[in-house]
Design an enzyme around this catalytic site. Structure first.
Site, PDB file in Angstrom:
ATOM      1  N   ASN A  11      18.181  13.568  -0.646  1.00  0.00           N
ATOM      2  CA  ASN A  11      17.918  14.791   0.113  1.00  0.00           C
ATOM      3  C   ASN A  11      17.326  15.781  -0.879  1.00  0.00           C
ATOM      4  OD1 ASN A  11      17.933  17.141   1.581  1.00  0.00           O
ATOM      5  ND2 ASN A  11      20.175  17.343   1.649  1.00  0.00           N
ATOM      6  N   TRP A  12      16.009  15.914  -0.825  1.00  0.00           N
ATOM      7  CA  TRP A  12      15.340  16.783  -1.806  1.00  0.00           C
ATOM      8  C   TRP A  12      15.608  18.256  -1.542  1.00  0.00           C
ATOM      9  CZ3 TRP A  12       9.647  14.548  -2.315  1.00  0.00           C
ATOM     10  CH2 TRP A  12       9.721  13.251  -2.879  1.00  0.00           C
ATOM     11  N   LYS A  13      16.088  18.585  -0.357  1.00  0.00           N
ATOM     12  CA  LYS A  13      16.265  19.995   0.036  1.00  0.00           C
ATOM     13  C   LYS A  13      14.940  20.731  -0.141  1.00  0.00           C
ATOM     14  CE  LYS A  13      21.090  19.497  -1.082  1.00  0.00           C
ATOM     15  NZ  LYS A  13      22.347  20.102  -1.445  1.00  0.00           N
ATOM     16  N   HIS A  96      23.098  19.399   8.241  1.00  0.00           N
ATOM     17  CA  HIS A  96      23.539  19.560   6.851  1.00  0.00           C
ATOM     18  C   HIS A  96      24.318  20.868   6.723  1.00  0.00           C
ATOM     19  CE1 HIS A  96      23.466  20.218   2.543  1.00  0.00           C
ATOM     20  NE2 HIS A  96      23.272  18.922   2.427  1.00  0.00           N
ATOM     21  N   GLU A  98      24.242  23.149   4.655  1.00  0.00           N
ATOM     22  CA  GLU A  98      23.416  24.328   4.318  1.00  0.00           C
ATOM     23  C   GLU A  98      22.762  24.887   5.571  1.00  0.00           C
ATOM     24  OE1 GLU A  98      21.203  22.402   1.229  1.00  0.00           O
ATOM     25  OE2 GLU A  98      23.014  22.341   0.021  1.00  0.00           O
ATOM     26  N   GLU A 166      30.193  14.826   3.965  1.00  0.00           N
ATOM     27  CA  GLU A 166      29.910  15.677   2.815  1.00  0.00           C
ATOM     28  C   GLU A 166      30.900  16.838   2.782  1.00  0.00           C
ATOM     29  OE1 GLU A 166      25.621  15.153   1.394  1.00  0.00           O
ATOM     30  OE2 GLU A 166      25.561  16.692   2.931  1.00  0.00           O
ATOM     31  N   GLY A 172      26.605  20.169  -4.563  1.00  0.00           N
ATOM     32  CA  GLY A 172      25.905  20.948  -5.569  1.00  0.00           C
ATOM     33  C   GLY A 172      26.838  21.652  -6.551  1.00  0.00           C
ATOM     34  N   SER A 212      27.665  15.806  -4.948  1.00  0.00           N
ATOM     35  CA  SER A 212      27.696  15.574  -6.392  1.00  0.00           C
ATOM     36  C   SER A 212      27.833  14.100  -6.766  1.00  0.00           C
ATOM     37  CB  SER A 212      28.800  16.408  -7.058  1.00  0.00           C
ATOM     38  OG  SER A 212      28.559  17.793  -6.843  1.00  0.00           O
ATOM     39  N   GLY A 233      21.772  14.767  -3.339  1.00  0.00           N
ATOM     40  CA  GLY A 233      20.949  15.967  -3.492  1.00  0.00           C
ATOM     41  C   GLY A 233      20.339  16.026  -4.885  1.00  0.00           C
ATOM     42  N   GLY A 234      20.990  16.789  -5.761  1.00  0.00           N
ATOM     43  CA  GLY A 234      20.460  17.042  -7.103  1.00  0.00           C
ATOM     44  C   GLY A 234      19.973  15.801  -7.834  1.00  0.00           C
TER      45      GLY A 234
HETATM   46  P1  PGA Z   1      24.399  17.186  -4.130  1.00  0.00           P
HETATM   47  O1  PGA Z   1      23.931  17.415  -2.612  1.00  0.00           O
HETATM   48  O2  PGA Z   1      24.255  15.720  -4.394  1.00  0.00           O
HETATM   49  O3  PGA Z   1      23.428  18.019  -4.939  1.00  0.00           O
HETATM   50  O4  PGA Z   1      25.794  17.661  -4.234  1.00  0.00           O
HETATM   51  C1  PGA Z   1      24.277  16.499  -1.604  1.00  0.00           C
HETATM   52  C2  PGA Z   1      23.763  16.999  -0.287  1.00  0.00           C
HETATM   53  O5  PGA Z   1      23.811  18.212  -0.051  1.00  0.00           O
HETATM   54  O6  PGA Z   1      23.283  16.228   0.565  1.00  0.00           O
END
Ligand code: PGA
Length: 263
Positions: A11-13, A96, A98, A166, A172, A212, A233-234
């Site tokens: 997930n590049w966001k 998600h 966010e 999640e 994050g 994470s 994500g990251g």
């Molecule tokens: P993260 O994000 O791996 O940076 O914690 C995961 C996500 O939000 O899908």
């Protein structure tokens, strides 16, 4: 051997311009060419045409990060399932945390988007999970019940979607849920899906862990029987890290000849 084929999705966001995205997938492609799991990258909408082109002929599927529930119409700023499909998008992240936190996404809108995506032949990756306050207040199961009952209402075959568990407090933050916590909670989600939908579909539905997850902890997390993959994500923004996660069961990418720029 896992009971269900694992699915690892990046997930590049809101990261990577189209050019940067193409460079990233070009670096990832050779590293994951022999992956045993399903590999997906969920990219910003405007990157989709260029990344779709770059992924042609690879084993990486393309995903989006949101989809509107209407077929078309007066919804300024939104993107429809048909627009995604025209570029070969197969997966779409829905709900998600966010989006729930910053953009007013609710279980009701998650439900509408999920049904629309399924109707259009996209595979929704529906995100659920509790906040730290909810976990500490002993409300995790209540929150998940609500997210499943309302967010997934009316789906006739739950095994056609992917669920991403999640925990909001792990996203994050560098704070991963322990393997046992993640496994136990995903087990609970599967049990709930069996109750609300059907036991057979619940056995089949793939439930990812997200929060994470990285090159260092992926192997232990993926060793847990209930965890069918990851939403990353990251760590999906770095070719080597993402490929290491994808190849978690093949000894990572050790021994592979990496291009100079990746070292
Ligand atoms: P993260 O994000 O791996 O940076 O914690 C995961 C996500 O939000 O899908």
């Amino acid at each position: 051997m896992k009971q269900r084929t694992p699915i690892i999705a990046g997930n590049w966001k809101m990261n990577n311009t189209a050019k940067e995205g193409v460079a990233l997938v070009n670096a990832v492609k050779p590293l994951v060419a022999d992956a045993k799991c399903k590999v997906v990258v969920c990219v910003p909408a405007i990157d989709i045409p260029a990344v779709a082109e770059a992924l042609k002929g690879s084993n990486i599927a393309l995903g989006a990060q949101n989809v509107h529930f209407a077929e078309k119409g007066a919804y300024t700023g939104e993107i429809s399932a048909a627009m995604l499909k025209e570029y070969g998008v197969k997966y779409v992240i829905i709900g998600h945390s966010e989006r729930r936190q910053y953009f007013g996404e609710t279980d009701e809108t998650v439900n509408k988007r999920t049904l629309a995506a399924l109707g259009a032949g996209l595979v929704p990756i529906v995100c659920i999970g509790e906040t730290l306050e909810e976990r500490e207040g002993g409300k995790t199961e209540n929150v998940l019940d609500r997210q499943i009952e309302t967010g997934l209402k009316g789906i006739d075959d739950i095994s056609k979607i992917v669920i991403a568990y999640e925990p909001v407090w792990a996203i994050g933050t560098g704070k991963t849920a322990t393997c046992e916590q993640a496994n136990e909670t995903i087990g609970y989600i599967r049990k709930k899906c069996a109750e609300v939908f059907c036991p057979k579909c619940a056995e089949k539905v793939r439930i990812q862990y997200g929060g994470s997850m990285n090159a260092g902890n992926c192997k232990q997390l993926m060793a847990m029987p209930e965890i069918d993959g990851g939403l990353i994500g990251g760590a999906s923004l770095k070719a080597v890290d993402f490929a290491t996660i994808v190849c978690y069961d093949q000894g990572g990418i050790q021994g592979m000849k990496l291009p100079k720029e990746l070292l």
